[in-house]
Design an enzyme around this catalytic site. Structure first.
Site, short mmCIF file in Angstrom:
data_model
loop_
_atom_site.label_atom_id
_atom_site.label_comp_id
_atom_site.label_asym_id
_atom_site.label_seq_id
_atom_site.Cartn_x
_atom_site.Cartn_y
_atom_site.Cartn_z
N LYS A 204 0.82 -1.25 0.02
CA LYS A 204 0.06 0.07 -0.10
C LYS A 204 1.02 0.99 0.04
CE LYS A 204 -3.20 3.09 0.43
NZ LYS A 204 -3.96 3.31 -0.43
N CYS A 258 -3.14 10.71 1.24
CA CYS A 258 -2.34 9.69 0.89
C CYS A 258 -1.10 9.88 0.46
CB CYS A 258 -3.40 9.00 -0.22
SG CYS A 258 -5.00 8.82 0.12
N1 SAJ Z 1 -0.43 15.41 -8.82
C1 SAJ Z 1 0.60 15.93 -9.46
N2 SAJ Z 1 0.77 15.45 -10.63
C2 SAJ Z 1 0.29 14.30 -11.34
C3 SAJ Z 1 -0.64 13.65 -10.40
C4 SAJ Z 1 -1.21 14.09 -9.23
O1 SAJ Z 1 0.86 16.72 -9.09
O2 SAJ Z 1 0.66 14.00 -12.20
C5 SAJ Z 1 -1.08 15.69 -7.52
C6 SAJ Z 1 -2.28 16.15 -7.20
O3 SAJ Z 1 -2.71 17.39 -7.76
C7 SAJ Z 1 -2.73 15.82 -6.05
C8 SAJ Z 1 -1.82 14.50 -5.49
O4 SAJ Z 1 -0.84 14.57 -6.42
O5 SAJ Z 1 -2.37 17.13 -5.25
C9 SAJ Z 1 -2.39 13.40 -5.37
O6 SAJ Z 1 -3.38 13.20 -6.34
P1 SAJ Z 1 -3.50 11.79 -6.94
O7 SAJ Z 1 -4.53 11.77 -8.03
O8 SAJ Z 1 -2.13 11.20 -7.42
O9 SAJ Z 1 -3.67 10.70 -5.54
P2 SAJ Z 1 -4.96 10.55 -4.46
O10 SAJ Z 1 -4.26 10.93 -3.06
O11 SAJ Z 1 -6.14 11.25 -4.90
O12 SAJ Z 1 -5.12 9.07 -4.65
C10 SAJ Z 1 -4.15 8.36 -4.28
C11 SAJ Z 1 -4.39 6.99 -5.46
N3 SAJ Z 1 -2.98 6.33 -5.60
C12 SAJ Z 1 -2.49 5.92 -6.48
O13 SAJ Z 1 -2.84 6.28 -7.62
C13 SAJ Z 1 -1.08 5.01 -6.55
C14 SAJ Z 1 -5.39 6.01 -5.02
O14 SAJ Z 1 -5.36 4.92 -5.76
C15 SAJ Z 1 -5.14 5.42 -3.50
O15 SAJ Z 1 -6.24 4.87 -3.14
C16 SAJ Z 1 -4.99 6.88 -2.57
O16 SAJ Z 1 -3.86 7.66 -3.02
C17 SAJ Z 1 -5.10 6.58 -1.14
O17 SAJ Z 1 -6.04 6.31 -0.41
O18 SAJ Z 1 -3.99 5.96 -0.61
#
Ligand code: SAJ
Length: 415
Positions: A204, A258
């Site tokens: 995880k 997360c």
């Molecule tokens: N972000 C970037 N660049 C990107 C992608 C995201 O700067 O290319 C930023 C976003 O703006 C945001 C942060 O990262 O601030 C996180 O966003 P995210 O969409 O990557 O992730 P979360 O936190 O919404 O959800 C994640 C997911 N994990 C993965 O994709 C590996 C989700 O599947 C998990 O279940 C969740 O964390 C969790 O609960 O752990």
């Protein structure tokens, strides 16, 4: 019919409770927050998530789901409480401890206890398992069963992903893994794999750390591309055409509960120093400050500047503002006494003021786009241009069409 008691009616606990209740289990959803209990007992989920209300009402109407402040004797106990980060970048396990304390008097021979809250490796065995064993004298893996079953759902798509994502569940022994797998098989359509407790805990954390490190690389590329005068977005688009390359997007920082947190849990109990994981965390944490410096540079010659921020949630199209890098920028602006006007039609629980779009833009000197909600696509750029005093747009997400903005007379700044 087996009875399940789920502790913590949050983003994961509530949807999971609904799923199990609609799959033949008798479910009791427990929370310590009376507001949440009251809201749910009035028939309204306290979380905005597509399809959640439907499956919640179905479970309640069928009499299969009950919401309460008290534990009831059950066959299966699932802990889905928050594990936030404390000030020293360590996991605050107080909610896991109190949930374990709450169930310890109820766990009986043959019961299954599942921890679903993201936690540092070792937590299920050494914390949850030990609290129960100490109280009951029951041995985990022999008298009662113990497993860690992380979720992988993406906020905004929780219900779909709960059903369709593959899962990895870890047990203290094989029987524990198999029993946990059986519980989730009742509603998960994808494969469920079994492994050890600590492996599943690490899996995880590794998933979210992988994403954090990838984003840090993208952010570092964006800094370096600036020095070479290369458009980082175009560069990444072309690099990703390679069949084995998938660079994520640079941005104003990594927020949410997360990805910005989980990498620290990996580092919590280890001896290794100077890790890549920590460096990447620091790169991503520095982003809002870098963006803020650039922003001050854009408005440095303007007297009493007014800044408008579009989007303050941690990512696009969700209402959640937890750990949002936008809050860091707003704090920086406030420290310098700059007027900040926030426009965000979907953000929830923001303590400051959210303006309507006209108020937010009237006489503004800079529009800082922080997250690109789909709703912003409907914005009339002509109107934006007519409302602003200085037509500066700083787009941290590559959201707007640069050429179009120039046609409307805007000065465009990107990362
Ligand atoms: N972000 C970037 N660049 C990107 C992608 C995201 O700067 O290319 C930023 C976003 O703006 C945001 C942060 O990262 O601030 C996180 O966003 P995210 O969409 O990557 O992730 P979360 O936190 O919404 O959800 C994640 C997911 N994990 C993965 O994709 C590996 C989700 O599947 C998990 O279940 C969740 O964390 C969790 O609960 O752990």
């Amino acid at each position: 019919m087996k009875k399940v008691c789920i502790l913590g009616m949050g983003y994961i606990g509530l949807p999971t409770a609904c799923m199990l209740a609609n799959s033949g289990y008798e479910v009791i959803g427990v929370d310590v927050d009376n507001d949440i209990i009251n809201k749910l007992n009035n028939g309204k989920p306290h979380i905005e998530e597509p399809d959640l209300e439907d499956i919640f009402l179905k479970a309640i109407d069928a009499g299969k789901l009950k919401i309460s402040g008290n534990i009831e004797k059950s066959d299966i106990y699932i802990i889905t409480v928050p594990t936030p980060l404390n000030k020293n970048n360590k996991a605050d396990l107080s909610y896991v401890i109190s949930a374990s304390e709450m169930i310890k008097d109820y766990v009986n021979v043959g019961n299954l206890v599942i921890l679903e809250s993201t936690s540092p490796p070792g937590t299920t065995r050494n914390l949850v398992g030990n609290i129960i064993s100490k109280r009951t004298g029951l041995v985990a893996g022999k008298d009662f069963y113990l497993a860690f079953c992380p979720e992988r759902v993406l906020p905004g798509k929780i219900i779909f992903e709960l059903v369709n994502n593959k899962r990895v569940v870890g047990g203290i022994n094989e029987k524990s893994s198999e029993l946990a797998k059986e519980v989730y098989s009742s509603f998960v359509k994808a494969d469920i794999y079994t492994t050890t407790l600590e492996t599943s805990e690490f899996v995880k954390l590794a998933e979210n750390t992988y994403r954090d490190v990838n984003i840090a690389l993208a952010n570092e590329f964006s800094e370096i591309c600036n020095e070479y005068n290369i458009n980082v977005w175009e560069m990444i688009k072309f690099a990703n055409m390679h069949p084995r390359v998938n660079i994520l997007n640079p941005g104003p920082g990594v927020g949410g509960h997360c990805i910005a947190i989980d990498p620290w849990f990996i580092l919590e109990n280890i001896n290794k120093k100077d890790t890549l994981i920590e460096k990447c965390r620091k790169i991503n944490n520095s982003r809002p400050f870098i963006i803020s410096e650039r922003m001050f540079d854009i408005i440095k010659d303007i007297k009493n500047p007014k800044v408008t921020i579009f989007g303050i949630t941690y990512k696009e199209n969700v209402g959640d503002i937890r750990e949002s890098p936008a809050l860091v920028i707003i704090n920086e602006l406030n420290k310098k006494g700059t007027d900040v006007f926030v426009y965000d039609p979907i953000a929830i629980n923001y303590k400051g003021k959210i303006y309507d779009i006209d108020e937010a833009l009237a006489g503004s000197d800079l529009l800082l786009l922080f997250v690109g909600h789909d709703k912003f696509k409907e914005i009339n750029l002509n109107k934006v241009a007519s409302l602003m005093r200085n037509k500066n747009i700083f787009d941290t997400r590559n959201f707007f069409d640069k050429k179009l903005l120039k046609d409307f007379g805007f000065n465009y700044f990107g990362i």
